[in-house]
Write a protein that holds these residues in place. Structure first.
Motif, mmCIF file in Angstrom:
data_model
loop_
_atom_site.group_PDB
_atom_site.id
_atom_site.type_symbol
_atom_site.label_atom_id
_atom_site.label_comp_id
_atom_site.label_asym_id
_atom_site.label_seq_id
_atom_site.Cartn_x
_atom_site.Cartn_y
_atom_site.Cartn_z
ATOM 1 N N GLY A 124 -24.506 -2.689 12.565
ATOM 2 C CA GLY A 124 -24.969 -3.613 11.544
ATOM 3 C C GLY A 124 -24.827 -3.097 10.132
ATOM 4 N N ALA A 125 -24.478 -1.834 9.981
ATOM 5 C CA ALA A 125 -24.327 -1.280 8.640
ATOM 6 C C ALA A 125 -23.113 -1.915 7.962
ATOM 7 N N VAL A 126 -23.212 -2.131 6.671
ATOM 8 C CA VAL A 126 -22.149 -2.750 5.885
ATOM 9 C C VAL A 126 -21.576 -1.696 4.942
ATOM 10 N N ARG A 127 -20.262 -1.554 4.976
ATOM 11 C CA ARG A 127 -19.592 -0.575 4.125
ATOM 12 C C ARG A 127 -18.583 -1.292 3.230
ATOM 13 N N TRP A 128 -18.666 -1.004 1.941
ATOM 14 C CA TRP A 128 -17.690 -1.530 0.989
ATOM 15 C C TRP A 128 -16.415 -0.676 1.051
ATOM 16 N N ILE A 129 -15.266 -1.334 1.009
ATOM 17 C CA ILE A 129 -13.980 -0.620 1.063
ATOM 18 C C ILE A 129 -13.061 -1.140 -0.029
ATOM 19 N N GLN A 130 -12.127 -0.268 -0.391
ATOM 20 C CA GLN A 130 -11.015 -0.670 -1.260
ATOM 21 C C GLN A 130 -9.728 -0.463 -0.459
ATOM 22 N N ALA A 149 -4.476 -7.557 15.275
ATOM 23 C CA ALA A 149 -4.984 -8.023 13.989
ATOM 24 C C ALA A 149 -6.286 -8.802 14.138
ATOM 25 N N ASN A 150 -6.438 -9.622 15.200
ATOM 26 C CA ASN A 150 -7.657 -10.426 15.356
ATOM 27 C C ASN A 150 -8.889 -9.537 15.475
ATOM 28 N N THR A 151 -8.759 -8.401 16.177
ATOM 29 C CA THR A 151 -9.892 -7.485 16.312
ATOM 30 C C THR A 151 -10.256 -6.894 14.955
ATOM 31 N N ILE A 152 -9.243 -6.582 14.152
ATOM 32 C CA ILE A 152 -9.510 -6.023 12.818
ATOM 33 C C ILE A 152 -10.231 -7.047 11.956
ATOM 34 N N TRP A 153 -9.705 -8.282 11.925
ATOM 35 C CA TRP A 153 -10.309 -9.291 11.059
ATOM 36 C C TRP A 153 -11.739 -9.619 11.499
ATOM 37 N N ALA A 154 -12.008 -9.494 12.780
ATOM 38 C CA ALA A 154 -13.364 -9.775 13.262
ATOM 39 C C ALA A 154 -14.371 -8.777 12.723
ATOM 40 N N ALA A 155 -13.907 -7.570 12.376
ATOM 41 C CA ALA A 155 -14.818 -6.550 11.851
ATOM 42 C C ALA A 155 -15.045 -6.685 10.356
ATOM 43 N N VAL A 156 -14.261 -7.552 9.674
ATOM 44 C CA VAL A 156 -14.404 -7.751 8.233
ATOM 45 C C VAL A 156 -15.545 -8.724 7.972
ATOM 46 N N HIS A 157 -16.280 -8.491 6.900
ATOM 47 C CA HIS A 157 -17.383 -9.385 6.521
ATOM 48 C C HIS A 157 -16.831 -10.802 6.322
ATOM 49 N N PRO A 158 -17.504 -11.807 6.882
ATOM 50 C CA PRO A 158 -16.980 -13.185 6.789
ATOM 51 C C PRO A 158 -16.686 -13.622 5.365
ATOM 52 N N GLU A 159 -17.497 -13.181 4.401
ATOM 53 C CA GLU A 159 -17.294 -13.601 3.019
ATOM 54 C C GLU A 159 -16.044 -12.974 2.407
ATOM 55 N N ASP A 160 -15.550 -11.870 2.992
ATOM 56 C CA ASP A 160 -14.397 -11.166 2.423
ATOM 57 C C ASP A 160 -13.130 -11.335 3.256
ATOM 58 N N ARG A 161 -13.231 -11.943 4.422
ATOM 59 C CA ARG A 161 -12.093 -12.005 5.342
ATOM 60 C C ARG A 161 -10.923 -12.770 4.729
ATOM 61 N N ALA A 162 -11.180 -13.929 4.144
ATOM 62 C CA ALA A 162 -10.102 -14.741 3.572
ATOM 63 C C ALA A 162 -9.409 -13.998 2.430
ATOM 64 N N LEU A 163 -10.202 -13.269 1.622
ATOM 65 C CA LEU A 163 -9.616 -12.532 0.504
ATOM 66 C C LEU A 163 -8.654 -11.454 1.005
ATOM 67 N N LEU A 164 -9.070 -10.651 1.989
ATOM 68 C CA LEU A 164 -8.212 -9.580 2.478
ATOM 69 C C LEU A 164 -6.967 -10.126 3.166
ATOM 70 N N TRP A 194 3.173 -5.347 -3.157
ATOM 71 C CA TRP A 194 2.047 -4.433 -3.321
ATOM 72 C C TRP A 194 0.806 -5.231 -3.707
ATOM 73 N N SER A 195 -0.348 -4.759 -3.230
ATOM 74 C CA SER A 195 -1.588 -5.437 -3.591
ATOM 75 C C SER A 195 -2.764 -4.539 -3.239
ATOM 76 N N GLN A 196 -3.935 -4.895 -3.764
ATOM 77 C CA GLN A 196 -5.166 -4.194 -3.417
ATOM 78 C C GLN A 196 -6.326 -5.174 -3.490
ATOM 79 N N ALA A 197 -7.375 -4.825 -2.782
ATOM 80 C CA ALA A 197 -8.550 -5.702 -2.761
ATOM 81 C C ALA A 197 -9.751 -4.882 -2.327
ATOM 82 N N GLU A 198 -10.935 -5.425 -2.623
ATOM 83 C CA GLU A 198 -12.181 -4.804 -2.197
ATOM 84 C C GLU A 198 -12.914 -5.776 -1.286
ATOM 85 N N GLY A 199 -13.546 -5.222 -0.277
ATOM 86 C CA GLY A 199 -14.255 -6.067 0.669
ATOM 87 C C GLY A 199 -15.226 -5.227 1.486
ATOM 88 N N ARG A 200 -15.775 -5.873 2.521
ATOM 89 C CA ARG A 200 -16.776 -5.188 3.338
ATOM 90 C C ARG A 200 -16.397 -5.245 4.813
#
Length: 945
Positions: A572-578, A530-545, A560-566
């Motif tokens: 360095g490319a940033v991808r938005w995900i749902q 899990a730590n490796t996964i969270w490290a790849a999430v944009h810092p601004e969206d990590r807490a939300l996910l 059940w839940s859903q969220a959008e983040g990066r």
């Protein structure tokens, strides 16, 4: 008959007696004739003994036959002996016996006194009979095979002469082929009898199904054929020592034990039996002394036993016994062996069939109780048996299945693969398993899983196959549904570009597919902590996910839940995900060890599209609000849903008041019906085009507008969802169109008039012309004048046509620009009506042309003065008076002729008064011309000073 013998003394040669020789030859001839007529070997041998004994005068003679593979001599025939000797006495072959010695040397043997003999020993029965002297000769069958001895015996000492021994030898030479021929005849007859017996026996045994019945028939038939006292069938018990009688035939009742110890037979005979060799005993007397218990209870003196050995073990014996000694011929022994073989085959067949029936019964019982379908096929793959379950699977009765081939029952698409494997099984015995389809009578396919193996006979030969069929239709249908569901899921995932992942709560690891790795930029290793996964999430969206994942794991939550983040990729490319997540429990209960299943969707393009859409909408709003058109949206039948600010500003109606059909308030009352009719027509035309008037609230008037609308369709269903339209101000255009209509009408009128004028000019010119050349010049000039008028008329919208302009254009066309000092134009600015210009211009053209050709402008002294003015007549109407004055006209003498009335004068004096209601005056003398034209200024003539 007695014969006298000459005894050869030692060292003395005695000549043969001729009478004796003739007698012996006659005896041989008589014997040969007897032998040819008789087929009875015993009678022939007995006759031979009688003749020899008579000829040699001994009174006794016998024939010894070698039996039992050369181990025994039997007194086969003889004369002069007691009844218990011939056919009964057997002499064992021993090294020093007389018989063995005679066969060994292969020539006649003579002894004068057997008591003094040292070469061999005599038999006990001969000594008991008082035999002292003897002579014998060996009997050989063709091929030098020893058959036995022909011997004469004397009870007193005697010297047998060479003639005697030669006579014996001659006799044996005759007997050998004779015995051989009779043996063959007897063997042939015996063979035919034996074969007939064996065929009858086989026919009797064939239908029998019980082993005991087979044995009873066999032993009874064999006893009758051999004429023996008993025949029996006994089996060896599992201990290998005890033999137990199963079936016994006897010609008389005698007590017999059911079981016997096989060791009583003696080790030598028992060993031969266990080795599979037949034992044949002509007389068991010498054995009975050693084992009286066996032979006395058997009530036998002669005995034959044929063993059956299976797998190296003695299993069964078929025996024949006779209560008196008996020589067993080879044919009899062979017959017993063949009967034994046939009996054993029949018994084994019956036992095998009984076992098979029992096995088949057990098989059928098991098969009918089995949940699987069971079917047996023969070597041609045709059904020989099918259990109830198999019939149920195929939906057919057993009678429908038996005899059918597998090909007839199998789905055509599945048969080639099935046939290849089945042929291999039936040929090589290789089993296989296959899933295939059968066809029921209504052509409905049924899926089965068949396990196929070979059926073999006891000898290992393949005779068919066994098929175990399990109905897997429901499983296959479930698999097909699952496969289709998985295919649809995969298609949905591929079409939606979804990635699939799971979170293992206990191991704190994420497991993900290749698409998830592609979207998130993670290494495609399948799983990461899990730590490796969270490290790849944009810092601004990590807490939300992380918070959304915690909500899913919360026992009190919905799971059940859903969220959008990066996600930030390694480059360095940033991808938005749902991300969407759902908790999953193995047994439907929340408990430790649960895992979370989720999907990941790349929404980068969607986010970019949303931003672009918002920007596009802003630009569109700006554009809509900036265009001079009135923009609006509506549903079917013109129900407004939105109106642009321009509409509201122009009509004075608010956006809310314009909704529905409120916008009709701004439409001119006379146009409302047409507008609504145009909306109703959109059901067929699928387009709205209508012109109507709208109220301008600021100008307090109605202006013409063109309203157009196009349908907006749903991208999936194609249904019209709304209409998008504009209303464009076309009031100025309508006025221009009206003016244009007037102009077109005027042009048409003018064209018709011009054509009339041209026709009139042509007619008048032609009438007054002296020649065609004159006509051409004059007509062209007048057309040019009309052309100049048309040019002025075409510019009349920009500048009105004035009288001065008209006069000046005609004079300029004649080159008057160089004569301005002799031309004077005086008068106010007068605008002429278009309708009068054309006729008036033609009159001015005629005046100017005559002035240039014949009048004042032809010489230097001539002068032209044109004046005009306007005035009021007696009725108060305005008029124009134009005066044309030429002075200084010089008329040439050659041209002085009577003045004719030309086209120009007629135009002035007749056409102008008719067309323009003019008053004209035309006066011409030798030096001057005066012409006046007085035209009313009413009906559109415009005067400007």
């Amino acid at each position: 008959m007695h014969w006298k013998h000459d005894v050869a003394r030692a060292g003395t040669i005695v000549m043969p007696n001729c009478e004796q020789m003739l007698q012996r030859q006659k005896v041989l001839a008589d014997f040969g004739e007897f032998a040819l007529e008789s087929q009875d070997l015993d009678a022939i041998l007995t006759e031979a003994c009688r003749l020899v004994a008579d000829v040699l005068g001994t009174g006794r003679a016998k024939i010894l036959e070698i039996q039992h593979d050369g181990t025994v001599f039997l007194v086969r025939a003889g004369v002069g002996w007691a009844a218990d000797v011939v056919g009964h006495v057997r002499l064992p072959v021993s090294e020093h016996s007389l018989e063995s010695y005679s066969i060994a040397i292969g020539r006649p043997v003579v002894t004068q006194d057997i008591r003094a003999e040292t070469r061999f020993t005599g038999s006990a029965f001969m000594r008991a009979a008082g035999v002292i002297a003897l002579a014998n000769a060996p009997i050989f069958l063709p091929g030098r095979k020893a058959y036995g001895l022909l011997q004469v015996d004397a009870t007193e000492p005697r010297d047998f002469t060479p003639e005697d021994t030669e006579f014996l030898r001659t006799y044996t030479i005759i007997l050998g082929p004779l015995i051989d021929r009779l043996h063959k005849l007897h063997a042939l007859d015996a063979s035919e009898v034996r074969q007939a017996f064996l065929l009858r026996l086989s026919d009797e045994l064939q239908p029998l199904a019980e082993p005991r019945a087979i044995m009873e028939i066999a032993v009874g038939a064999l006893a009758g054929q051999l004429d023996v006292s008993q025949v029996g069938y006994a089996s060896v018990q599992p201990d290998g020592r005890t033999i137990r009688a199963q079936v016994r035939y006897a010609d008389r009742e005698s007590p017999q034990p059911r079981s016997r110890d096989m060791e009583l037979l003696g080790s030598e005979l028992l060993a031969r039996q266990r080795a599979g060799h037949t034992i044949a005993l002509a007389d068991v007397g010498h054995l009975a002394a050693a084992n009286p218990e066996l032979w006395q209870t058997l009530d036998a003196r002669a005995f034959v036993s044929v063993p059956l050995v299976r797998g190296g073990r003695l299993v069964t014996v078929l025996y024949a016994a006779h209560r008196v000694p008996r020589t067993w011929t080879p044919d009899e022994i062979s017959l017993i062996e063949q009967v034994a073989a046939r009996t054993w085959d029949a018994v084994e067949r019956a036992e095998a069939e009984r076992a098979l029936r029992a096995s088949e019964e057990r098989f059928r019982s098991l098969a009918e109780q089995a949940e699987a379908g069971i079917v047996l096929v023969d070597a041609d793959d045709r059904v020989t048996f099918a259990n109830d379950r198999y019939c149920e699977i195929l939906g057919r009765a057993r009678t429908e299945l038996v005899g059918r081939s597998m090909r007839e029952l199998t789905h055509p698409e599945d048969w080639p693969a099935n046939a290849r494997l089945l042929r291999r099984t039936l040929a090589e015995g290789i089993p296989f398993t296959i899933e295939k389809r059968y066809l029921r009578p209504d052509a409905t396919p049924v899926w089965v899983r068949n396990a196929v193996s070979a059926l073999r006979e006891a000898g290992g030969q393949i005779v068919g196959g066994c098929i175990i069929a399990i109905d897997i239709t429901e499983r296959r249908e479930a698999e097909e549904r699952l496969g289709a569901s998985e295919a649809r899921l995969r298609l949905a995932l591929d079409a939606s570009r979804l990635g699939v992942w799971s979170f293992e709560v206990e191991s704190d690891r994420f497991v993900f597919d290749a698409r998830t790795a592609e979207i998130s930029g993670l290494a495609p290793v399948g799983q990461l902590d899990a730590n490796t996964i969270w490290a790849a999430v944009h810092p601004e969206d990590r807490a939300l996910l992380q918070a959304r994942l915690a909500e899913v794991l919360d026992p009190g939550g919905s799971g059940w839940s859903q969220a959008e983040g990066r996600f930030i990729h390694p480059d360095g490319a940033v991808r938005w995900i749902q991300a969407r997540a759902q908790i999953v429990h193995a047994d439907g209960q929340r408990q430790p060890g649960a895992r979370v299943l989720g999907t990941l969707l790349d929404i980068s393009e969607q986010r970019a599209a949303e931003l672009a859409l918002r920007a596009s909408k802003a630009r569109l709003r700006t554009l809509v609000e900036g265009v001079p058109h009135l923009v609006w949206r509506a549903t079917a039948w013109g129900d407004r849903t939105w109106s642009s600010p321009q509409w509201c500003a122009y009509t004075g109606l608010s956006e809310l008041a314009s909704r529905g059909l409120g916008w009709l308030e701004a439409v001119h009352p006379q146009d409302r019906g047409g507008v609504m009719a145009a909306w109703r027509a959109t059901e067929q035309l699928e387009a709205l085009m209508v012109e109507h008037r709208l109220h301008d609230v600021q100008a307090a008037c109605y202006r013409w507008f063109s309203t157009r609308a196009v349908p907006v369709r749903d991208v999936i269903s194609g249904e019209i969802t709304e209409w998008f339209g504009t209303s464009t101000d076309i009031d100025a255009l309508r006025q221009l169109q009206e003016r244009q209509s007037v102009m077109v009408a005027e042009l048409q009128h003018r064209t018709r008039n011009l054509i009339g004028v041209v026709r009139s000019v042509a007619q008048q010119t032609l009438k007054n012309a002296r020649s065609l050349d004159v006509f051409r010049v004059q007509f062209n000039d007048r057309l040019s004048a009309l052309s100049r008028v048309q040019s002025l008329l075409s510019r009349s919208e920009q500048a009105p046509i004035t009288l001065r302009t008209l006069i000046q254009s005609e004079l300029d066309a004649l080159g008057a620009a160089a004569m301005q000092d002799r031309i004077n134009l005086v008068g106010p600015t007068v605008a002429l009506r278009k309708a009068t210009v054309q006729t008036f211009a033609l009159a001015l053209h005629e005046l100017a042309t005559n002035a240039r050709k014949y009048g004042a402008l032809t010489n230097e002294r001539g002068r032209l003065e044109i004046t005009w003015c306007t005035y009021q007549d007696e009725q108060g109407g305005s008029r124009l008076l134009l005066e044309w004055f030429e002075a200084g006209i010089v008329r040439l003498s050659e041209s002085r002729e009577p003045v004719r009335r030309g086209y120009g004068r007629e135009l002035i004096e007749k056409a102008l008064p008719y067309a323009l209601k003019a008053r004209t005056c035309y006066a011409l003398n030798e030096s001057e011309l005066r012409c006046s034209i007085d035209i009313p200024l009413t009906d559109g003539l415009f005067m400007k000073n």
